[in-house]
Design a protein around this motif. Sequence first.
Motif, PDB file in Angstrom:
ATOM      1  N   ASN A  95      -6.608  -3.139   4.467  1.00  0.00           N
ATOM      2  CA  ASN A  95      -6.829  -1.755   4.037  1.00  0.00           C
ATOM      3  C   ASN A  95      -5.982  -1.374   2.822  1.00  0.00           C
ATOM      4  OD1 ASN A  95      -8.869  -0.970   5.824  1.00  0.00           O
ATOM      5  ND2 ASN A  95      -7.388  -0.569   7.447  1.00  0.00           N
ATOM      6  N   GLU A  96      -4.735  -1.830   2.790  1.00  0.00           N
ATOM      7  CA  GLU A  96      -3.869  -1.551   1.642  1.00  0.00           C
ATOM      8  C   GLU A  96      -4.422  -2.202   0.374  1.00  0.00           C
ATOM      9  OE1 GLU A  96       0.323  -2.307   2.154  1.00  0.00           O
ATOM     10  OE2 GLU A  96       0.262  -1.497   4.194  1.00  0.00           O
ATOM     11  N   GLU A 156      -4.247  -6.449  13.980  1.00  0.00           N
ATOM     12  CA  GLU A 156      -3.762  -5.157  13.458  1.00  0.00           C
ATOM     13  C   GLU A 156      -2.998  -5.331  12.142  1.00  0.00           C
ATOM     14  OE1 GLU A 156      -0.786  -1.671  14.952  1.00  0.00           O
ATOM     15  OE2 GLU A 156      -2.047  -2.647  16.464  1.00  0.00           O
ATOM     16  N   ASN A 157      -2.140  -6.352  12.066  1.00  0.00           N
ATOM     17  CA  ASN A 157      -1.368  -6.594  10.839  1.00  0.00           C
ATOM     18  C   ASN A 157      -2.273  -6.991   9.678  1.00  0.00           C
ATOM     19  OD1 ASN A 157       1.046  -5.998  12.063  1.00  0.00           O
ATOM     20  ND2 ASN A 157       1.555  -8.132  12.516  1.00  0.00           N
ATOM     21  N   THR A 158      -3.232  -7.866   9.965  1.00  0.00           N
ATOM     22  CA  THR A 158      -4.153  -8.309   8.918  1.00  0.00           C
ATOM     23  C   THR A 158      -5.033  -7.143   8.456  1.00  0.00           C
ATOM     24  OG1 THR A 158      -4.186 -10.501   9.924  1.00  0.00           O
ATOM     25  CG2 THR A 158      -5.897 -10.031   8.314  1.00  0.00           C
ATOM     26  N   SER A 204      -4.248  -3.974   8.494  1.00  0.00           N
ATOM     27  CA  SER A 204      -3.398  -3.086   7.701  1.00  0.00           C
ATOM     28  C   SER A 204      -3.267  -3.608   6.271  1.00  0.00           C
ATOM     29  CB  SER A 204      -2.024  -2.967   8.360  1.00  0.00           C
ATOM     30  OG  SER A 204      -1.172  -2.192   7.567  1.00  0.00           O
ATOM     31  N   ALA A 205      -3.012  -4.902   6.136  1.00  0.00           N
ATOM     32  CA  ALA A 205      -2.897  -5.505   4.809  1.00  0.00           C
ATOM     33  C   ALA A 205      -4.229  -5.417   4.064  1.00  0.00           C
ATOM     34  CB  ALA A 205      -2.451  -6.959   4.930  1.00  0.00           C
TER      35      ALA A 205
END
Length: 115
Positions: free
Chosen positions: A95-96, A88-90, A92-93
């Motif tokens: 997508n940003e 999930e964290n990866t 999110s990064a």
Amino acid sequence: MSSLLNHKNDNTKKIDKNVEVKTKSITRAEAGFTDVQKDVIPTFDVSVRLDNHARNALLALAKTTAEKRTISEMLSIMIESYSKSLSENTMSAYNEYLEALEEKDKLAYRLKNRR
């Protein structure tokens, strides 16, 4: 034959000139005369450097599928498949960072095609 040259000037027919025409007003934007560009992400070809072995593997994968895809299509499928496995964290990064790159492309496209 002489009757063909004899034109009858029949003024008995009256033409009704009181015709009502209904129109609809449209805006300049609806007619396509606007300077406001829609927020479109441009698509254009770019080059990616890779060695011949990686290119050959991609081409082989693309051509052995039932749909006979292109290398570009195969890369998109592989990216989508790989991104599903990200945490999930990866994700999110990712997508940003992707959004920032897409914004950069939009800005560069607008500046390049400015009239």
